[in-house]
Design an enzyme around this catalytic site. Structure first.
Site, PDB file in Angstrom:
ATOM      1  N   ASP A 136       0.848  -1.190   0.000  1.00 41.59           N
ATOM      2  CA  ASP A 136       0.000   0.000   0.000  1.00 41.59           C
ATOM      3  C   ASP A 136       0.890   1.249   0.000  1.00 41.59           C
ATOM      4  O   ASP A 136       1.631   1.495   0.952  1.00 41.59           O
ATOM      5  CB  ASP A 136      -0.868  -0.096   1.262  1.00 41.59           C
ATOM      6  CG  ASP A 136      -1.773   1.098   1.436  1.00 41.59           C
ATOM      7  OD1 ASP A 136      -1.478   2.180   0.884  1.00 41.59           O
ATOM      8  OD2 ASP A 136      -2.790   0.947   2.132  1.00 41.59           O
ATOM      9  N   ASP A 154       1.645   7.721  -9.616  1.00 43.15           N
ATOM     10  CA  ASP A 154       1.157   7.201 -10.904  1.00 43.15           C
ATOM     11  C   ASP A 154      -0.083   6.369 -10.601  1.00 43.15           C
ATOM     12  O   ASP A 154      -0.059   5.146 -10.685  1.00 43.15           O
ATOM     13  CB  ASP A 154       2.262   6.350 -11.546  1.00 43.15           C
ATOM     14  CG  ASP A 154       1.845   5.769 -12.883  1.00 43.15           C
ATOM     15  OD1 ASP A 154       0.883   6.274 -13.478  1.00 43.15           O
ATOM     16  OD2 ASP A 154       2.502   4.809 -13.331  1.00 43.15           O
ATOM     17  N   ASP A 157      -7.737   6.945 -10.989  1.00 40.30           N
ATOM     18  CA  ASP A 157      -8.577   8.059 -10.524  1.00 40.30           C
ATOM     19  C   ASP A 157      -8.934   7.848  -9.052  1.00 40.30           C
ATOM     20  O   ASP A 157      -8.853   6.732  -8.546  1.00 40.30           O
ATOM     21  CB  ASP A 157      -9.848   8.109 -11.388  1.00 40.30           C
ATOM     22  CG  ASP A 157      -9.497   8.354 -12.838  1.00 40.30           C
ATOM     23  OD1 ASP A 157      -9.402   9.518 -13.230  1.00 40.30           O
ATOM     24  OD2 ASP A 157      -9.270   7.366 -13.572  1.00 40.30           O
TER      25      ASP A 157
END
Ligand code: AG3
Length: 279
Positions: A136, A154, A157
């Site tokens: 994570d 990177d 959305d």
């Protein structure tokens, strides 16, 4: 004809022909689809949103890699948050730097992209300077003792697991994980349709960083015009553009979109995007 409909924006969507399906499935985190399109080549779709395509990935990856690296001038340690397709890693590795750490949440994305989208990552994951962590990214920047010259977000959305990567506490943890003079860059969506992304990131950057702003590039497969990229730093002022050395380095890079003129022009923001930043 089989097709894929991306309904990211309510009321207006894009439809892509599927000339050949290469992979369709789901990981623990998301649905994953890879298919071929006559104009875009192979296309990676996560949770029904186009992430990257063989035909236009160079624009997005070059602008989030070379522009900050040459604008900062002394990048040695890079952290990429997300980036499981390897396209960003491949661009970053074109520079003589010490180490590039990729923290990608979903091991399946890396595996499927290496198998079905080898033209996007090339041999990047095999480069000894690469350090791939499956985990994570938000937790990583909160906990790591390492410090980076450049953090590249990177991400997809701000939906599902990526939502946290657009919040002020994540940006604050990025600030913590930057070296003095370090720089953060982010993908901030297509502001024509996704006005809240630039608005929200601008507010958070203003609270956390001395220097910050946005630059733009049009990515054809991200329907809706310019994509906005955010940048923030307590040392570097990216908006100052390239020095002579940076211009020289830009001209010796093997790129198809990025060059020193594009570097400078990317900071010229249309008024509707300026208005979002100021709102
Ligand atoms: N991640 C950004 C995808 C954004 C798509 N959004 C959109 N069309 N508005 C790309 C990851 C590539 N490495």
């Amino acid at each position: 004809m089989t097709r894929f409909d991306e309904r990211l924006h309510a009321g207006a969507w894009q439809s892509l022909e599927i000339s050949r399906e290469l992979f369709r499935g789901a990981s623990e985190y998301q649905s994953i689809l890879v298919f071929e399109n006559p104009l875009l080549g192979r296309v990676l779709v996560l949770d029904d949103v186009v992430q990257t395509t063989e035909a236009d990935e160079f624009i997005y990856h070059e602008m989030l890699a070379h522009l900050p690296i040459l604008g900062h001038t002394e990048v040695s340690e890079v952290l990429i948050i997300g980036g499981g397709d390897g396209g960003m890693l491949e661009e970053v590795l074109k520079h003589p730097l010490a180490r590039v750490t990729v923290v990608e949440l979903d091991a399946c994305v890396v595996e499927i992209c290496r198998e079905h989208l080898p033209s996007i990552c090339g041999a990047a994951f095999d480069d000894p300077r690469n350090d791939l962590i499956i985990g994570d990214g938000a937790a990583y920047v909160a906990d790591t003792d390492r410090r980076f010259d450049l953090i590249i977000v990177d991400s997809p959305d701000p939906m599902g697991p990526a939502k946290i990567l657009f919040g002020q506490s994540f940006y604050a943890n990025c600030r913590r994980a930057l070296r003095d003079g370090g720089l953060l860059v982010t993908q901030n969506g297509v502001p024509f349709f996704q006005s809240n992304e630039v608005r929200g990131s601008a507010r958070a950057f203003a609270n956390l960083f001395r220097n910050w702003g946005f630059y733009v590039a049009p990515i054809p497969a991200y329907y809706g015009g310019h994509m906005a990229f955010g940048w923030a730093s307590n040392g570097v002022d990216l908006a100052l553009g390239l020095d002579d050395f940076g211009r020289k380095r830009a001209s010796s890079l093997d790129t198809r979109y990025y060059n020193s003129d594009v570097h400078e022009a990317a900071f010229a923001l249309p008024t509707y995007i300026r208005d979002l930043i100021d709102s």
